[in-house]
Design an enzyme around this catalytic site. Structure first.
Site, PDB file in Angstrom:
ATOM      1  N   GLU A 185      35.199  54.561  39.290  1.00  0.00           N
ATOM      2  CA  GLU A 185      35.167  55.846  38.594  1.00  0.00           C
ATOM      3  C   GLU A 185      35.973  56.895  39.344  1.00  0.00           C
ATOM      4  O   GLU A 185      36.697  57.694  38.740  1.00  0.00           O
ATOM      5  CB  GLU A 185      33.714  56.308  38.443  1.00  0.00           C
ATOM      6  CG  GLU A 185      32.868  55.397  37.571  1.00  0.00           C
ATOM      7  CD  GLU A 185      31.389  55.719  37.632  1.00  0.00           C
ATOM      8  OE1 GLU A 185      30.732  55.696  36.579  1.00  0.00           O
ATOM      9  OE2 GLU A 185      30.886  55.985  38.741  1.00  0.00           O
ATOM     10  N   ASP A 233      28.393  51.938  27.950  1.00  0.00           N
ATOM     11  CA  ASP A 233      27.516  50.949  27.328  1.00  0.00           C
ATOM     12  C   ASP A 233      26.477  51.657  26.481  1.00  0.00           C
ATOM     13  O   ASP A 233      26.059  52.775  26.813  1.00  0.00           O
ATOM     14  CB  ASP A 233      26.795  50.117  28.393  1.00  0.00           C
ATOM     15  CG  ASP A 233      27.748  49.314  29.247  1.00  0.00           C
ATOM     16  OD1 ASP A 233      28.022  48.161  28.875  1.00  0.00           O
ATOM     17  OD2 ASP A 233      28.220  49.851  30.276  1.00  0.00           O
TER      18      ASP A 233
END
Length: 246
Positions: A23, A212
């Site tokens: 990230e 997700d």
């Protein structure tokens, strides 16, 4: 609620927190003049440079509440930032959230905290507020930046984010939706960072993208690769930084 006055005023850098190296990589790749900084925390890392023309420190915190709290505390006390931004990925909790959606955090609470037997609200820790809140002015800026950066049309949502030291699997997603109607997302760091920034008087905002879905419907795409999600979040953070003064 946090105030809009950082400990050192508006002159400090923007601190951007990301849990995982994958990230943070999308953010550090956007830094001009990057340089690594020493961090006295195992598993954490930091780079300083300019993001969108604004001086910024990108901190890789590590995963979870304890890691996020430690890294956010170090970053705020060491760099006296103008604001703290939580970036990276999150799980989509609201039934109508899709993968790739940018979540702008407006309020934050603990997904697993339960002192309701003693009269507290779901997610409220005894002695703490029912919700932690992002700085209103920064939240407005972040939403505008997110909408401007959403070239692919993944969408932008603004609202409640949950955090706790457990992954929200399909089996617990529905009970969590019942406990927290209107909650948009779940992750393992954002509330900890928000609470730390609040305690240290520093403006806070979150710009995380859904990787997700927690309990997706049968017709929903339920996963995006972390590098793609990191790019979505990083573009929005860079746009936010570019809109700041100096």
């Amino acid at each position: 609620m946090t105030t809009s006055s950082a400990p050192s005023g508006a002159a400090g850098p923007l601190v951007v927190l990301a849990a995982m190296p994958e990230e943070a990589a999308a953010l550090t790749a956007r830094l001009t003049g990057p340089r690594a900084l020493p961090v006295p925390l195992a598993g954490a890392a930091a780079e300083r440079g300019h993001l969108g023309g604004t001086e910024a420190v990108v901190v890789t915190t590590g995963i979870g509440i304890a890691a996020a709290t430690a890294a956010a505390t170090w970053a705020i006390l060491e760099h006296r930032p103008r604001a703290v931004v939580a970036a990276g990925s999150c799980g989509g909790l609201a039934a109508d959230v899709e993968v790739g959606t940018l979540i702008v955090g407006e309020s934050f609470t603990w997904s697993l905290a339960d002192a309701t037997a003693f009269g507290y609200a779901p997610g409220q820790v005894p002695g703490g507020p029912e919700r932690h809140h992002g700085d209103p002015a920064w939240t407005e800026r972040a939403e505008r930046a997110a909408r401007s950066a959403d070239a692919a049309g993944h969408g932008v949502r603004r609202g409640l984010m949950l955090s706790g030291d457990a992954f929200v699997t399909a089996s617990i997603a529905e009970p969590m939706r019942e406990r927290f109607p209107g909650a948009l997302s779940a992750d393992m760091e954002t509330t900890a960072s928000a609470r730390t920034a609040e305690a240290l008087g520093t403006p806070f905002v979150a710009l995380r993208a859904v990787s997700d879905l927690c309990g997706p419907a049968a017709d929903q795409q339920f996963h995006l690769e972390i590098d793609l999600v990191a790019e979505i979040s990083a573009r929005a953070v860079e746009e936010l930084a570019a809109r700041l003064d100096g």
